[in-house]
Write an enzyme that holds these catalytic residues in place. Structure first.
Site, PDB file in Angstrom:
ATOM      1  N   ASP A  33      64.008  14.494  65.435  1.00 12.60           N
ATOM      2  CA  ASP A  33      62.900  13.310  65.648  1.00 12.60           C
ATOM      3  C   ASP A  33      61.446  14.007  66.546  1.00 12.60           C
ATOM      4  O   ASP A  33      60.722  13.152  66.947  1.00 12.60           O
ATOM      5  CB  ASP A  33      63.384  12.502  66.947  1.00 12.60           C
ATOM      6  CG  ASP A  33      63.826  13.282  68.500  1.00 12.60           C
ATOM      7  OD1 ASP A  33      63.741  14.518  68.228  1.00 12.60           O
ATOM      8  OD2 ASP A  33      64.101  12.695  69.224  1.00 12.60           O
ATOM      9  N   HIS A  70      50.381  32.728  47.185  1.00 13.22           N
ATOM     10  CA  HIS A  70      50.492  32.003  48.416  1.00 13.22           C
ATOM     11  C   HIS A  70      51.427  32.653  49.335  1.00 13.22           C
ATOM     12  O   HIS A  70      52.363  31.917  49.917  1.00 13.22           O
ATOM     13  CB  HIS A  70      50.822  30.509  47.834  1.00 13.22           C
ATOM     14  CG  HIS A  70      49.692  29.933  47.250  1.00 13.22           C
ATOM     15  ND1 HIS A  70      49.968  28.772  46.442  1.00 13.22           N
ATOM     16  CD2 HIS A  70      48.234  30.334  46.952  1.00 13.22           C
ATOM     17  CE1 HIS A  70      48.833  28.396  46.026  1.00 13.22           C
ATOM     18  NE2 HIS A  70      47.845  29.257  46.050  1.00 13.22           N
ATOM     19  N   ASP A 102      43.491  35.586  53.057  1.00 18.43           N
ATOM     20  CA  ASP A 102      43.017  34.303  52.671  1.00 18.43           C
ATOM     21  C   ASP A 102      43.233  33.039  53.748  1.00 18.43           C
ATOM     22  O   ASP A 102      44.293  32.644  53.961  1.00 18.43           O
ATOM     23  CB  ASP A 102      43.576  33.707  51.298  1.00 18.43           C
ATOM     24  CG  ASP A 102      42.958  32.472  50.769  1.00 18.43           C
ATOM     25  OD1 ASP A 102      42.515  31.797  51.439  1.00 18.43           O
ATOM     26  OD2 ASP A 102      43.331  32.218  49.357  1.00 18.43           O
ATOM     27  N   ASP A 156      37.304  27.986  53.191  1.00 25.36           N
ATOM     28  CA  ASP A 156      38.343  28.705  52.337  1.00 25.36           C
ATOM     29  C   ASP A 156      37.793  30.065  51.951  1.00 25.36           C
ATOM     30  O   ASP A 156      36.941  30.065  50.825  1.00 25.36           O
ATOM     31  CB  ASP A 156      38.822  27.888  51.064  1.00 25.36           C
ATOM     32  CG  ASP A 156      39.898  28.479  50.354  1.00 25.36           C
ATOM     33  OD1 ASP A 156      40.591  29.334  50.670  1.00 25.36           O
ATOM     34  OD2 ASP A 156      40.199  27.803  49.281  1.00 25.36           O
ATOM     35  N   HIS A 199      45.499  32.644  37.542  1.00 28.85           N
ATOM     36  CA  HIS A 199      44.731  31.523  38.080  1.00 28.85           C
ATOM     37  C   HIS A 199      43.443  31.231  37.776  1.00 28.85           C
ATOM     38  O   HIS A 199      42.804  32.042  37.258  1.00 28.85           O
ATOM     39  CB  HIS A 199      45.191  31.504  39.677  1.00 28.85           C
ATOM     40  CG  HIS A 199      44.154  32.326  40.618  1.00 28.85           C
ATOM     41  ND1 HIS A 199      42.996  32.301  40.551  1.00 28.85           N
ATOM     42  CD2 HIS A 199      44.790  33.595  40.977  1.00 28.85           C
ATOM     43  CE1 HIS A 199      42.451  33.332  41.276  1.00 28.85           C
ATOM     44  NE2 HIS A 199      43.541  34.308  41.449  1.00 28.85           N
ATOM     45  N   HIS A 256      37.900  26.041  42.706  1.00 34.59           N
ATOM     46  CA  HIS A 256      38.258  24.674  42.717  1.00 34.59           C
ATOM     47  C   HIS A 256      37.228  23.910  43.497  1.00 34.59           C
ATOM     48  O   HIS A 256      36.436  24.578  44.349  1.00 34.59           O
ATOM     49  CB  HIS A 256      39.722  24.596  43.518  1.00 34.59           C
ATOM     50  CG  HIS A 256      39.842  25.182  44.854  1.00 34.59           C
ATOM     51  ND1 HIS A 256      39.476  24.828  45.888  1.00 34.59           N
ATOM     52  CD2 HIS A 256      40.543  26.260  45.117  1.00 34.59           C
ATOM     53  CE1 HIS A 256      39.666  25.594  46.971  1.00 34.59           C
ATOM     54  NE2 HIS A 256      40.325  26.659  46.347  1.00 34.59           N
ATOM     55  N   HIS A 258      41.807  21.969  48.290  1.00 32.21           N
ATOM     56  CA  HIS A 258      41.765  21.820  46.747  1.00 32.21           C
ATOM     57  C   HIS A 258      41.150  20.404  46.902  1.00 32.21           C
ATOM     58  O   HIS A 258      42.099  19.287  46.446  1.00 32.21           O
ATOM     59  CB  HIS A 258      43.181  21.956  46.037  1.00 32.21           C
ATOM     60  CG  HIS A 258      43.411  23.340  46.166  1.00 32.21           C
ATOM     61  ND1 HIS A 258      44.549  23.888  45.446  1.00 32.21           N
ATOM     62  CD2 HIS A 258      42.830  24.608  46.595  1.00 32.21           C
ATOM     63  CE1 HIS A 258      44.813  25.030  45.631  1.00 32.21           C
ATOM     64  NE2 HIS A 258      43.779  25.679  46.580  1.00 32.21           N
ATOM     65  N   GLU A 262      36.596  32.526  43.217  1.00 31.97           N
ATOM     66  CA  GLU A 262      37.630  33.633  43.652  1.00 31.97           C
ATOM     67  C   GLU A 262      38.453  34.439  42.636  1.00 31.97           C
ATOM     68  O   GLU A 262      39.566  34.047  42.477  1.00 31.97           O
ATOM     69  CB  GLU A 262      38.565  32.776  44.473  1.00 31.97           C
ATOM     70  CG  GLU A 262      39.125  31.429  44.120  1.00 31.97           C
ATOM     71  CD  GLU A 262      40.219  30.739  44.737  1.00 31.97           C
ATOM     72  OE1 GLU A 262      41.086  31.358  45.248  1.00 31.97           O
ATOM     73  OE2 GLU A 262      39.932  29.595  45.219  1.00 31.97           O
ATOM     74  N   TYR A 270      46.137  40.995  40.233  1.00 28.77           N
ATOM     75  CA  TYR A 270      47.324  41.192  40.910  1.00 28.77           C
ATOM     76  C   TYR A 270      48.162  42.024  40.019  1.00 28.77           C
ATOM     77  O   TYR A 270      48.770  41.631  38.849  1.00 28.77           O
ATOM     78  CB  TYR A 270      48.029  40.096  41.061  1.00 28.77           C
ATOM     79  CG  TYR A 270      47.041  38.810  41.691  1.00 28.77           C
ATOM     80  CD1 TYR A 270      46.836  38.812  43.061  1.00 28.77           C
ATOM     81  CD2 TYR A 270      46.210  38.150  40.869  1.00 28.77           C
ATOM     82  CE1 TYR A 270      45.781  37.987  43.668  1.00 28.77           C
ATOM     83  CE2 TYR A 270      45.143  37.198  41.544  1.00 28.77           C
ATOM     84  CZ  TYR A 270      44.815  37.227  42.686  1.00 28.77           C
ATOM     85  OH  TYR A 270      44.130  36.183  42.959  1.00 28.77           O
ATOM     86  N   ARG A 275      41.756  39.963  45.983  1.00 29.94           N
ATOM     87  CA  ARG A 275      41.029  38.703  45.689  1.00 29.94           C
ATOM     88  C   ARG A 275      39.759  38.569  46.476  1.00 29.94           C
ATOM     89  O   ARG A 275      39.864  38.689  47.545  1.00 29.94           O
ATOM     90  CB  ARG A 275      41.786  37.396  45.768  1.00 29.94           C
ATOM     91  CG  ARG A 275      41.222  36.253  45.385  1.00 29.94           C
ATOM     92  CD  ARG A 275      42.135  35.113  45.257  1.00 29.94           C
ATOM     93  NE  ARG A 275      43.209  34.501  46.597  1.00 29.94           N
ATOM     94  CZ  ARG A 275      44.222  35.006  46.689  1.00 29.94           C
ATOM     95  NH1 ARG A 275      44.910  35.427  45.858  1.00 29.94           N
ATOM     96  NH2 ARG A 275      44.722  34.582  48.032  1.00 29.94           N
ATOM     97  N   GLU A 292      36.825  35.738  47.649  1.00 29.42           N
ATOM     98  CA  GLU A 292      36.697  34.326  47.492  1.00 29.42           C
ATOM     99  C   GLU A 292      35.368  33.809  48.533  1.00 29.42           C
ATOM    100  O   GLU A 292      35.443  34.148  49.676  1.00 29.42           O
ATOM    101  CB  GLU A 292      37.888  33.570  47.834  1.00 29.42           C
ATOM    102  CG  GLU A 292      37.853  32.105  47.903  1.00 29.42           C
ATOM    103  CD  GLU A 292      38.962  31.282  48.191  1.00 29.42           C
ATOM    104  OE1 GLU A 292      38.906  30.072  47.892  1.00 29.42           O
ATOM    105  OE2 GLU A 292      39.765  31.636  49.011  1.00 29.42           O
TER     106      GLU A 292
END
Length: 439
Positions: A37, A241, A258, A269, A348, A352, A359, A383, A387, A411, A413
Site C-alpha cells: 500500500d 540503460h 548519464d 539530460d 540508437h 531526442h 524524451h 548524443e 559501444y 557516449r 551528450e
C-alpha cells in the site's frame, strides 16, 4: 522560479482556438503503487501540467471553448481533513478556482453528473486514449450515448480525436519562461556532473557516485533525477540503460555518467565519459576522439530550417568512417550505412526532444520519409556513442574484434537549443575536450 498563471492561460487559449467547437478532456496522472500500500511519489501527467500547472492526482481538466460560461473547467479532490492528515494537503474546489484560473471547479465525484454539459454541444471530443483504461471507458461511453441521440438532436460530437498532434506541436516550441526553467534544470545537472568527476576515484562503487550526483540535484533545489541515473564503469557502459550502479570502479577504466536533474518538471539530460585514473589507454582515446568528432560536427549542423535527421546522419558518417579507419569495420562507407552494418557498435539515434519529458513529445517525421524541420524554440539532445560490448558479434563479412577493444563504451551528450540564427549549447559547463578530462 515558476510558470505564471497567465502563461498557462495563454496555452489553453491557443489550444482552444485550434479545437474550435470541440471539447478537450485531460486526465491527471494516476498514483502508482511501489509495493503493497506504499505509493511512488506522485508525478503529474506532462500534458495536464502544461495546460494547468495543477499538481494533484484524481483530477480532470476540460476545455470547452463553445460553452456559454465555462471555457476552462477543473474537477478536483475536495478538501478532506482526515485524508489530508495522511497524504498531504489538497487545494480543494474553492482554492483551485482562485489559484489556477478555472471558470468553474467541481469535486471529482461530480464528474459523471457535470461533464456531459461540456461535451453535448461539441462537434467532437478531443481525448487521448491512454493508459487509464477505466477513464477511457468513461469517455467512450459518453460519446456512444451522445452518438445514439444524434439523429434526434442533430448535434453532438461525431468523432473522438487525439489532441496530441496539436498539443505536442505546441509543447515542442519552448517559451522564454520554459527556457529559463530548462536552464535551471540543466545548470543543476552541470553542477552534479562536475561534482561527480571531482569525487570519483578508483575503488569507489558506482552507487557512491550516483549518491553525489543526486545529492547535488536536491541540494540545489531540484525535484530529483529526471530519469534513473546511469553510472556505468568499464564494460557496463556498453549497456545503454544500465541503472544497477553496483560495481566497484577499477584502474584504467572509463566511467560513463548519464544523469539529469528535474526542476519544476523540466529536465536536463547530460552524458559524459572520462578516464577515472586521468589517462586514456590508446584504444579508449581513439574511440573517444571519434565520438567527440561525431558530436561536434553533429552539433554544428543543428540550425533552424535543417532537417531533424541531418545531425544523426552526420554522426553516423563520422562514426562509420572512423571505425573503418580503425579496422573495426570494413567495406564501402555508403554500403555499410545503407545496410546498417554499424549497428553492433551504434544502435540508437543521435538525439531526442527535451523538455517536460526527458524524451519529450512531438513528431520527428511529418509523413513518410519527410523529417521535421528544426525551428527556433526547439530543444534537443545530441548524443552519439560507440559501444564495443565484451560479447559483441560482428555481422557477416565484418572483422572479428580484438580483445583490446572490447568493453569500451563511450557516449557524449549535450542539450542544444535552436535559436533564430543557429543554436546554443546549454551544457558547455561540463568539460568534454580531451585536455580537460585527462592528464
Amino acid at each position: 522560479m515558476n510558470i505564471k498563471l497567465a502563461e498557462y492561460g495563454q496555452r489553453r487559449e491557443r489550444l482552444m482556438k485550434k479545437i474550435g467547437t470541440g471539447t478537450a478532456i485531460f486526465r491527471s496522472a494516476p498514483t502508482v503503487i511501489m509495493h503493497n500500500d506504499v505509493e511512488y511519489v506522485f508525478r503529474q501527467d506532462s500534458d495536464f501540467f502544461y495546460l494547468t500547472g495543477f499538481n494533484e492526482p484524481e483530477a480532470v481538466a476540460v476545455l470547452a471553448p463553445h460553452h456559454e460560461e465555462h471555457h476552462f473547467v477543473l474537477f478536483v479532490q475536495p478538501k478532506d481533513s482526515e485524508k489530508e492528515t495522511w497524504t498531504g494537503y489538497r487545494c480543494g474546489v474553492d482554492k483551485a478556482k482562485e489559484f489556477y484560473g478555472a471558470d468553474k471547479v467541481y469535486p471529482i465525484n461530480e464528474l459523471h453528473e457535470k461533464l456531459p454539459q461540456y461535451i453535448e454541444k461539441a462537434n467532437r471530443i478531443y481525448y487521448h486514449l491512454g493508459r487509464d483504461k477505466n477513464f477511457n471507458k468513461v469517455i467512450l461511453s459518453y460519446w456512444q450515448r451522445l452518438m445514439a441521440a444524434y439523429p434526434k438532436r442533430g448535434a453532438g460530437p461525431v468523432a473522438i480525436e487525439d489532441p496530441n498532434p496539436i498539443l505536442h506541436s505546441m509543447r515542442q516550441v519552448k517559451s522564454i519562461t520554459e527556457l529559463e526553467m530548462l536552464r535551471k534544470a540543466i545548470g543543476i545537472s552541470v553542477i552534479a556532473h562536475n561534482r561527480a568527476r571531482e569525487f570519483v576515484q578508483v575503488g569507489h562503487y558506482e552507487y557512491e557516485v550516483q549518491a553525489e550526483i543526486e545529492h547535488a540535484f536536491l541540494s540545489h533545489g531540484g525535484i530529483g533525477p529526471a530519469y534513473p541515473s546511469i553510472v556505468a564503469s568499464g564494460a557496463n557502459a556498453c549497456i545503454l540503460h544500465y541503472i544497477e550502479n553496483c560495481r566497484q570502479i577499477q584502474e584504467n577504466e572509463l566511467l560513463l555518467i548519464d544523469a539529469g536533474c528535474s526542476y519544476g518538471y523540466y529536465n536536463g539530460d547530460i552524458t559524459r565519459t572520462f578516464p577515472v585514473s586521468g589517462k586514456f589507454t590508446g584504444e579508449q582515446k581513439a574511440i573517444y576522439e571519434l565520438v567527440l568528432e561525431a558530436q561536434l560536427r553533429s552539433i554544428k549542423s543543428v540550425q533552424p530550417g535543417k532537417s531533424y535527421n541531418e545531425f544523426h546522419d552526420i554522426a553516423v558518417c563520422v562514426l562509420v568512417q572512423g571505425l573503418i579507419d580503425l579496422g573495426l569495420l570494413k567495406g564501402d562507407l555508403e554500403e555499410i550505412i545503407k545496410e546498417e552494418k554499424y549497428k553492433p557498435f551504434y544502435m540508437h539515434k543521435t538525439g531526442h526532444w527535451l523538455g517536460l519529458d526527458v524524451h519529450d513529445v512531438g513528431v520527428y517525421k511529418q509523413g513518410e520519409g519527410t523529417w521535421k524541420l528544426l525551428e527556433p524554440g526547439h530543444l534537443l539532445t545530441v548524443e552519439p556513442g560507440i559501444y564495443i560490448s565484451p560479447n559483441i558479434k560482428p555481422l557477416k563479412g565484418q572483422p572479428e574484434i580484438p580483445e583490446r577493444w572490447r568493453g569500451i563504451g563511450i557516449r557524449i551528450e549535450d542539450n542544444v537549443f535552436v535559436t533564430k540564427t543557429g543554436h546554443e549549447v546549454l551544457t558547455t559547463g561540463v568539460p568534454k575536450m580531451i585536455d580537460e578530462i585527462s592528464l
